[in-house]
Design a protein around this motif. Sequence first.
Motif, PDB file in Angstrom:
ATOM      1  N   ASN A   1      79.337 -29.713  31.073  1.00 39.37           N
ATOM      2  CA  ASN A   1      77.944 -29.512  31.472  1.00 39.37           C
ATOM      3  C   ASN A   1      77.235 -30.833  31.738  1.00 39.37           C
ATOM      4  O   ASN A   1      76.025 -30.958  31.530  1.00 39.37           O
TER       5      ASN A   1
ATOM      6  N   TRP B   1      69.744 -31.946  26.232  1.00 34.22           N
ATOM      7  CA  TRP B   1      70.256 -30.819  25.450  1.00 34.22           C
ATOM      8  C   TRP B   1      69.948 -29.499  26.154  1.00 34.22           C
ATOM      9  O   TRP B   1      70.814 -28.643  26.295  1.00 34.22           O
ATOM     10  N   THR B   2      68.714 -29.350  26.622  1.00 32.92           N
ATOM     11  CA  THR B   2      68.305 -28.115  27.294  1.00 32.92           C
ATOM     12  C   THR B   2      69.049 -27.928  28.617  1.00 32.92           C
ATOM     13  O   THR B   2      69.508 -26.833  28.924  1.00 32.92           O
TER      14      THR B   2
ATOM     15  N   ASN C   1      72.584 -26.720  28.001  1.00 33.81           N
ATOM     16  CA  ASN C   1      72.598 -25.322  27.566  1.00 33.81           C
ATOM     17  C   ASN C   1      72.282 -24.363  28.711  1.00 33.81           C
ATOM     18  O   ASN C   1      72.871 -23.280  28.804  1.00 33.81           O
TER      19      ASN C   1
ATOM     20  N   GLN D   1      75.365 -24.036  30.924  1.00 40.24           N
ATOM     21  CA  GLN D   1      76.380 -23.210  30.293  1.00 40.24           C
ATOM     22  C   GLN D   1      75.962 -21.738  30.286  1.00 40.24           C
ATOM     23  O   GLN D   1      76.778 -20.857  30.546  1.00 40.24           O
TER      24      GLN D   1
END
Length: 125
Positions: A30, A63-64, A67, A70
């Motif tokens: 990612n 981080w966001t 996510n 994904q």
Amino acid sequence: MKSKILILTGLLALTAPVQADEIVEAVPDNTIGQAVGGWSSFLIGGAVGGPIGAIVGGIAGAWTGGNIQQATDKSENGYLVKAEDGSTQYIRSPNQTFAVGDQVKVTGIRVIADENQSKQTENSE
């Protein structure tokens, strides 16, 4: 002339050897989502909260972004590769797909199919 030989010798010493390795595990990658989310949130956080906001925004955005990539099934291919010497490394391969157990060669930062494996598969059929 001697300097060219020394430079060539140094460059050859830094190149990664090509070996037959094995795909141990497929891991979603990612990196693109993390980069886009981190960079955009870094800029917004910096505008709103100054240097501290930029750092916090960049971390939260990375981080966001990862996510979200994904969760939307837009992850690219990444593989855990076991070398002949027993060491393992994570390598991205956005353009090629491999299965666990495939014999591959690691060249620099990329994974390519091992030509010897495909010839053995063709001969056994």
